[in-house]
Design a protein around this motif. Sequence first.
Motif, mmCIF file in Angstrom:
data_model
loop_
_atom_site.group_PDB
_atom_site.id
_atom_site.type_symbol
_atom_site.label_atom_id
_atom_site.label_comp_id
_atom_site.label_asym_id
_atom_site.label_seq_id
_atom_site.Cartn_x
_atom_site.Cartn_y
_atom_site.Cartn_z
ATOM 1 N N GLY A 63 -21.998 37.414 -36.329
ATOM 2 C CA GLY A 63 -22.732 37.115 -35.484
ATOM 3 C C GLY A 63 -22.434 36.651 -34.146
ATOM 4 N N LYS A 64 -21.327 37.191 -33.544
ATOM 5 C CA LYS A 64 -21.106 36.639 -32.259
ATOM 6 C C LYS A 64 -21.691 37.647 -31.317
ATOM 7 N N ARG A 65 -22.016 37.253 -30.040
ATOM 8 C CA ARG A 65 -22.430 37.954 -28.947
ATOM 9 C C ARG A 65 -21.367 37.989 -27.804
ATOM 10 N N LYS A 66 -21.598 38.994 -26.938
ATOM 11 C CA LYS A 66 -20.844 39.235 -25.830
ATOM 12 C C LYS A 66 -20.672 37.957 -25.035
ATOM 13 N N GLU A 68 -19.356 35.070 -26.221
ATOM 14 C CA GLU A 68 -19.204 34.100 -27.034
ATOM 15 C C GLU A 68 -17.633 33.958 -27.623
ATOM 16 N N SER A 69 -17.207 32.871 -27.969
ATOM 17 C CA SER A 69 -15.923 32.658 -28.260
ATOM 18 C C SER A 69 -15.982 33.105 -29.865
ATOM 19 N N LEU A 70 -14.777 33.349 -30.333
ATOM 20 C CA LEU A 70 -14.556 34.086 -31.609
ATOM 21 C C LEU A 70 -13.953 32.568 -32.280
ATOM 22 N N LEU A 71 -13.456 31.519 -31.809
ATOM 23 C CA LEU A 71 -13.156 30.500 -32.362
ATOM 24 C C LEU A 71 -14.179 29.909 -33.190
ATOM 25 N N ARG A 72 -14.073 29.396 -34.314
ATOM 26 C CA ARG A 72 -14.916 28.692 -35.186
ATOM 27 C C ARG A 72 -15.322 27.278 -34.298
#
Length: 80
Positions: A63-66, A68-72
Motif C-alpha cells: 500500500g505505498k504511494r509514489k 512514500e518511504s518503503l521503511l516501516r
Amino acid sequence: MAGHGYTKTDPAVDRWNVMREAVYQNFRWNKRTARQAIFGMVLFPAAVYALAYNQHNKWDWAGKRKGESLLRAAPAQESD
C-alpha cells in the motif's frame, strides 16, 4: 552407440567422463576441500540468514504511494 558410423570418439572426453562419474570414489578431505565445505555449508547460509533477519521488519511494500518511504518506521521529515 558411440563409435558407429561417422561418429568419432575423443579419448580425452571419455577419460573425463570416467573421472567425473567416479569422483566420489577418489574424494579426500584436505585443507582446501574442508575450507570450501565450511564456507558453502556454514558461512554462506549464515550470512544469508543474518542479512534476512536484519532486513525482515525493516521494509513495508504494501500500500505505498509514489513518494512514500518503503521503511516501516519512516524518518521524521524536518519542517522549515
